[in-house]
Design an enzyme around this catalytic site. Sequence first.
Site, PDB file in Angstrom:
ATOM      1  N   ARG A  11      13.314  -7.733   4.987  1.00 55.88           N
ATOM      2  CA  ARG A  11      14.675  -8.211   5.213  1.00 55.88           C
ATOM      3  C   ARG A  11      15.547  -7.097   5.789  1.00 55.88           C
ATOM      4  O   ARG A  11      15.395  -5.936   5.419  1.00 55.88           O
ATOM      5  CB  ARG A  11      15.306  -8.657   3.888  1.00 55.88           C
ATOM      6  CG  ARG A  11      14.704  -9.913   3.305  1.00 55.88           C
ATOM      7  CD  ARG A  11      15.279 -10.169   1.924  1.00 55.88           C
ATOM      8  NE  ARG A  11      16.706 -10.421   1.945  1.00 55.88           N
ATOM      9  CZ  ARG A  11      17.259 -11.604   2.191  1.00 55.88           C
ATOM     10  NH1 ARG A  11      16.504 -12.648   2.430  1.00 55.88           N
ATOM     11  NH2 ARG A  11      18.571 -11.754   2.192  1.00 55.88           N
ATOM     12  N   HIS A  21       8.100   3.606   8.973  1.00 61.75           N
ATOM     13  CA  HIS A  21       7.860   2.716  10.119  1.00 61.75           C
ATOM     14  C   HIS A  21       6.613   3.191  10.869  1.00 61.75           C
ATOM     15  O   HIS A  21       6.476   4.398  11.122  1.00 61.75           O
ATOM     16  CB  HIS A  21       9.083   2.739  11.047  1.00 61.75           C
ATOM     17  CG  HIS A  21       8.962   1.779  12.190  1.00 61.75           C
ATOM     18  ND1 HIS A  21       9.119   0.415  12.028  1.00 61.75           N
ATOM     19  CD2 HIS A  21       8.659   1.971  13.499  1.00 61.75           C
ATOM     20  CE1 HIS A  21       8.937  -0.182  13.199  1.00 61.75           C
ATOM     21  NE2 HIS A  21       8.653   0.743  14.101  1.00 61.75           N
ATOM     22  N   VAL A  71      18.303  -1.134  13.417  1.00 60.23           N
ATOM     23  CA  VAL A  71      16.922  -1.424  13.021  1.00 60.23           C
ATOM     24  C   VAL A  71      16.045  -0.230  13.422  1.00 60.23           C
ATOM     25  O   VAL A  71      15.851   0.026  14.612  1.00 60.23           O
ATOM     26  CB  VAL A  71      16.413  -2.727  13.695  1.00 60.23           C
ATOM     27  CG1 VAL A  71      14.937  -2.944  13.386  1.00 60.23           C
ATOM     28  CG2 VAL A  71      17.239  -3.914  13.224  1.00 60.23           C
ATOM     29  N   SER A 126       0.830  -1.216   0.000  1.00 59.23           N
ATOM     30  CA  SER A 126       0.000   0.000   0.000  1.00 59.23           C
ATOM     31  C   SER A 126       0.864   1.265   0.000  1.00 59.23           C
ATOM     32  O   SER A 126       0.493   2.284  -0.588  1.00 59.23           O
ATOM     33  CB  SER A 126      -0.984   0.002   1.177  1.00 59.23           C
ATOM     34  OG  SER A 126      -0.315   0.187   2.395  1.00 59.23           O
TER      35      SER A 126
HETATM   36  C1  GRF Z   1       3.709  -0.536   6.763  1.00 56.91           C
HETATM   37  O1  GRF Z   1       2.982  -0.338   7.946  1.00 56.91           O
HETATM   38  C2  GRF Z   1       5.125  -0.060   6.940  1.00 56.91           C
HETATM   39  O2  GRF Z   1       5.227   1.034   7.779  1.00 56.91           O
HETATM   40  C3  GRF Z   1       5.785  -1.248   7.568  1.00 56.91           C
HETATM   41  O3  GRF Z   1       5.216  -2.362   6.939  1.00 56.91           O
HETATM   42  C4  GRF Z   1       3.917  -2.011   6.461  1.00 56.91           C
HETATM   43  C5  GRF Z   1       3.903  -2.293   4.997  1.00 56.91           C
HETATM   44  O4  GRF Z   1       2.631  -2.100   4.439  1.00 56.91           O
HETATM   45  N1  GRF Z   1       7.223  -1.140   7.456  1.00 56.91           N
HETATM   46  P1  GRF Z   1       2.463  -2.017   2.877  1.00 56.91           P
HETATM   47  O5  GRF Z   1       3.099  -3.277   2.277  1.00 56.91           O
HETATM   48  O6  GRF Z   1       3.121  -0.767   2.390  1.00 56.91           O
HETATM   49  O7  GRF Z   1       0.976  -2.002   2.648  1.00 56.91           O
END
Ligand code: GRF
Length: 208
Positions: free
Chosen positions: A96, A114, A149, A18
């Site tokens: 990863r 994040h 991380v 997304s």
């Molecule tokens: C998001 O919440 C992003 O912040 C986290 O993993 C999720 C990925 O969602 N690192 P998408 O694949 O972008 O829908």
Amino acid sequence: MSRSTLLALGVLVSGRGSNLQSILDAARAPGYPARVAVVVCDRERAPALERAAAGGVPGVFLNPKDFADRAAYDAALGRTLEEHGVGLVCLAGFMRILSPPFIRRFAGRILNVHPSLLPAFPGLRPQRQALAHGVRVAGATVHFVDDGVDTGPIVLQASVPVLPGDTEESLAARILVEEHRLYPAAIRLFAEGRLRIAGRQVVIEETR
Ligand code: GRF
């Protein structure tokens, strides 16, 4: 802006995609200073790869099983990005950990999103961590990637309330709305040359 002057993005994904979609959508707007040059995914059947195809951008499945170790995988990843002329690497739900040589190769040119107000709740399932901690405010962060991380210099953040009765899912959905807004905004700032890393901080320069 002509295509060649647009910043070429390499978006790394593992799943739903997304955030990739929010970047693809932003890049379609006239005047947006970046384009998605390639999407690289470590999972074959990720919906993110379908989004890349639907958006008309190259999608590459790099299977971790085809590589002896992380170093070999990351070297191939770096080659793929460079073959597509990538100037900024965008981690968007990429599951990863990237090795230090990869991070050095793209030093200061890797962003991540994040779903927490870093430095609170790095790592896995930050929304669940936030609920377990009883915080009243949660949010999203876009940051440069360093060797740790979720520890690199912070570019943009946005907060959302934690509401009574929230579940991990309801909180994640509220935060995701902010991720989709912040990530294209942060990429725009980078593409416009307005982000300067000064130690742990990111200075956002005024438009000239
Ligand atoms: C998001 O919440 C992003 O912040 C986290 O993993 C999720 C990925 O969602 N690192 P998408 O694949 O972008 O829908």
